[in-house]
Design a protein around this motif. Structure first.
Motif, PDB file in Angstrom:
ATOM      1  N   GLU A 194       1.667   5.649  -1.085  1.00 42.40           N
ATOM      2  CA  GLU A 194       0.705   4.558  -1.183  1.00 42.40           C
ATOM      3  C   GLU A 194      -0.571   4.792  -0.383  1.00 42.40           C
ATOM      4  O   GLU A 194      -1.504   3.994  -0.461  1.00 42.40           O
ATOM      5  N   GLN A 232       3.203  -4.229   9.230  1.00 42.64           N
ATOM      6  CA  GLN A 232       3.457  -2.869   8.755  1.00 42.64           C
ATOM      7  C   GLN A 232       3.604  -1.908   9.933  1.00 42.64           C
ATOM      8  O   GLN A 232       4.373  -0.948   9.877  1.00 42.64           O
ATOM      9  N   GLN A 342      -3.196   1.782  -1.042  1.00 47.46           N
ATOM     10  CA  GLN A 342      -2.866   0.503  -1.677  1.00 47.46           C
ATOM     11  C   GLN A 342      -3.091  -0.691  -0.748  1.00 47.46           C
ATOM     12  O   GLN A 342      -3.183  -1.819  -1.230  1.00 47.46           O
TER      13      GLN A 342
ATOM     14  N   TYR B 193       7.670   0.117  -5.895  1.00 48.51           N
ATOM     15  CA  TYR B 193       7.594   1.318  -6.743  1.00 48.51           C
ATOM     16  C   TYR B 193       8.765   2.269  -6.541  1.00 48.51           C
ATOM     17  O   TYR B 193       9.220   2.928  -7.475  1.00 48.51           O
ATOM     18  N   GLU B 201       3.792  -0.419  -9.781  1.00 45.25           N
ATOM     19  CA  GLU B 201       3.091   0.697  -9.141  1.00 45.25           C
ATOM     20  C   GLU B 201       2.934   0.492  -7.633  1.00 45.25           C
ATOM     21  O   GLU B 201       2.637   1.424  -6.904  1.00 45.25           O
ATOM     22  N   VAL B 202       3.080  -0.740  -7.171  1.00 53.66           N
ATOM     23  CA  VAL B 202       2.806  -1.044  -5.764  1.00 53.66           C
ATOM     24  C   VAL B 202       4.081  -0.820  -4.947  1.00 53.66           C
ATOM     25  O   VAL B 202       5.156  -1.289  -5.317  1.00 53.66           O
ATOM     26  N   THR B 203       3.945  -0.107  -3.845  1.00 51.26           N
ATOM     27  CA  THR B 203       5.134   0.268  -3.076  1.00 51.26           C
ATOM     28  C   THR B 203       5.628  -0.886  -2.194  1.00 51.26           C
ATOM     29  O   THR B 203       4.897  -1.834  -1.909  1.00 51.26           O
ATOM     30  N   SER B 204       6.855  -0.746  -1.746  1.00 52.62           N
ATOM     31  CA  SER B 204       7.490  -1.803  -0.955  1.00 52.62           C
ATOM     32  C   SER B 204       6.699  -2.150   0.309  1.00 52.62           C
ATOM     33  O   SER B 204       6.587  -3.319   0.674  1.00 52.62           O
ATOM     34  N   ILE B 206       3.663  -2.245   0.830  1.00 54.11           N
ATOM     35  CA  ILE B 206       2.511  -3.065   0.464  1.00 54.11           C
ATOM     36  C   ILE B 206       2.970  -4.365  -0.195  1.00 54.11           C
ATOM     37  O   ILE B 206       2.464  -5.452   0.093  1.00 54.11           O
TER      38      ILE B 206
END
Lengths: 375, 375
Positions: A194, A232, A342, B193, B201-204, B206
């Motif tokens: 990402e 995060q 992202q 994703y 398409e967006v990863t965890s 995010i």
């Protein structure tokens, strides 16, 4: 906040901020993180020398780092003309036609632009290393040299260590990380799918703990790709990282001045503020290797039927260098060529670096407190 | 461990385990999580009824859930023959040729196989809902109904609530999550994703905090995609989720008995044990919508030059149903057709569910303690 890396670098927070902007890098170091200046935009050693001098004068003696792109394999060198001749004319025609169709003005006088190309080449990267080492010896503030493409050459690792400079290298897979450690790298930067710029296929949630398990006993891991908030950051530490490496997060910093400006935020910043987490694509069009970019009309054009396959590095860099220069002097947020992760979806305001860092730390503390209450 | 969801469901850990195996689902509930039985493999309501009865008898009165695939839009119904006629003959020929080339034996007697197809259809899914509700009323153990494709229909949400069953729905993007909440869904499962099966398409890293910020005030978020360790569970809670939704993690549970077996682990489990985090691909070949699968010779064949574009759902399901049946009765770990997330790289042993959960909890506690020491 305290981890092994805050102790090692004498910083308040294990926040490593990568940015091509010296204003932002200096502000990160002043605010208690470690600003890392991206050097690929400097074609001449003298430019970098002057900027590092400025960094020295504007960082209150705090440590900072440099990021120098040294490809693992020495790329084909040669004069601009040699490399130029390896680019198929259809590729040139496609780029030219696309820019015209997108309404991107030509550069004044049609001068040749090398921006963003020479910095990728071996000899230029080496001159950057020399300048950085000179500054490390002179002021003792440069504490980190990072490389985004493979393990740095052995002699660069040696000279860095002799000058008290730690060496970091990006990795998108376990075998890369193991190779870095074997080569003598001090810090592995685990960059997930990402992230902005060059990335692999494995996401941060998977990659960070995998690399921590692979090399963490000997080598601290920085978590990169997907960090844009204190939550995060807490996730990164939970997953075993010793700190975070952030790039995209700083692009809407108030101090970020690169690119075209009208009134208010720059053209690039306008594009970033408007983007959601779904507005990035991972493509080879920026450099020849897969890199995550802001999705714009420019990336769309390369996805359209009939667009050519991107060339290998460094030919693709060379092919698009003039295009990037044209685009960055234009003033259309719909047509920018910009690496971004992202987390761009979280960038919704222009904010000074000091506040950006304060927000990270405050949210980090909240997340840790919240976790504590679950057990 | 305690979050809002452990209180609401009366479970020890906010671990929601999705699995097509009743043995695994029951073991998860017995061990203090919430087992969620995937129902798509049941073509007849009677089969599901019998398995839910078995679940009742093997879960010591603990709560569990069901996952029923209800496409957001009612798909084209019709007899097998109607749908069959919509599949281009070249697609059929490609599948047949590929299986022969990969050495996958034909099924005995060449019977028609509907496995994994009918469960996707509207009327079958509705009969699953009816059976589940009957069980919810009878024993009061079914506490959750989940849907992987869009928001469940309004009447399903209503009947679930009347029977004391919470409704969960998977989301891969913010607008999906907002739509779920508007429709009356009680829990949003944010699947990044890197997850197995259908993903965006967006990863965890995010997606989870993005959906928590979007709907978390009213609706708890379960973190899905990329959870295969206690550190990843801690990351999920750090990012604002109230618990985790795990699927891939249970595929190498000792209790998992589905698929062909020789001696020791099943064929699928052998393939999973051998895979690294880089051995998955996200393709439309499984169902017509992008789903992450284990990378095998079967997925490679669809990536090869000359392979056809996958068909839309539900035609692609129908096209590959017979292929999946052939593959799953064969005994070649190099040719399996299996949804799996990137955490497959962590699956390196066959382990009983009770141990799998104990490991999660113990590592979670360690991660929280480690975080606490940084502040």
């Amino acid at each position: 906040m305290r981890t092994e890396l805050t102790d090692r670098f004498g910083i308040d927070y294990p926040i490593f901020g990568f940015t091509p902007s010296e204003d932002v890098a200096a502000a990160i170091s002043r605010a208690g993180g470690l600003g890392v200046l991206g050097c690929v935009r400097f074609n001449e050693a003298e430019e970098l020398d002057a900027v590092l001098e400025w960094m020295h004068e504007n960082t209150d003696g705090k440590p900072f780092g440099v990021d120098i792109v040294m490809p693992a394999k020495i790329p084909t060198e040669g004069s601009q003309v040699d490399l130029d001749s390896m680019i198929p004319p259809e590729h040139r025609a496609f780029v030219e036609r696309t820019l015209d169709e997108l309404g991107v003005p030509k550069l004044a006088g049609e001068e040749r632009v090398n921006a963003g190309v020479l910095g990728w080449l071996h000899s230029v990267a080496r001159s950057h290393v020399d300048v950085a080492m000179e500054h490390a010896r002179k002021y003792g503030q440069i504490k980190l040299i990072a490389n985004a493409l493979g393990s740095p050459p052995a002699d660069v690792i040696d000279v860095s260590h002799r000058n008290g400079v730690a060496v970091a290298a990006l990795a998108g897979a376990k075998d890369h990380a193991l190779h870095h450690v074997e080569a003598g790298v001090d810090i592995v930067i685990a960059q997930g799918y990402e992230g902005g710029g060059h990335t692999g296929e494995v996401t941060s949630m998977i990659l960070w703990p995998e690399l921590v398990d692979a090399v963490g006993d000997s080598t601290p891991v920085l978590a990169a790709g997907g960090v844009g908030s204190g939550r995060q950051m807490a996730a990164a530490i939970a997953l075993g990282a010793q700190g975070v490496w952030m790039g995209t997060y700083w692009l809407t910093a108030a101090e970020y001045k690169l690119g075209a400006h009208g009134d208010g935020p720059s053209t690039i910043q306008q594009a970033l503020l408007a983007a959601t987490s779904r507005d990035t694509v991972r493509r080879r069009i920026y450099s020849g290797k897969p890199a995550r970019l802001l999705k714009t009309k420019w990336t769309d054009a390369w996805d359209a039927p009939g667009a050519p396959e991107p060339l290998p590095m460094p030919l693709q860099n060379l092919l698009v260098a003039q295009a990037h220069a044209r685009i960055s002097q234009a003033d259309d947020p719909g047509v920018v060529a910009m690496p971004a992760g992202q987390i761009v979806g979280r960038l919704n305001a222009i904010t000074p670096v000091e506040e950006l860092i304060a927000e990270l730390v405050s949210e980090y503390n909240d997340a840790v407190a919240r976790l504590g209450k679950t057990v």
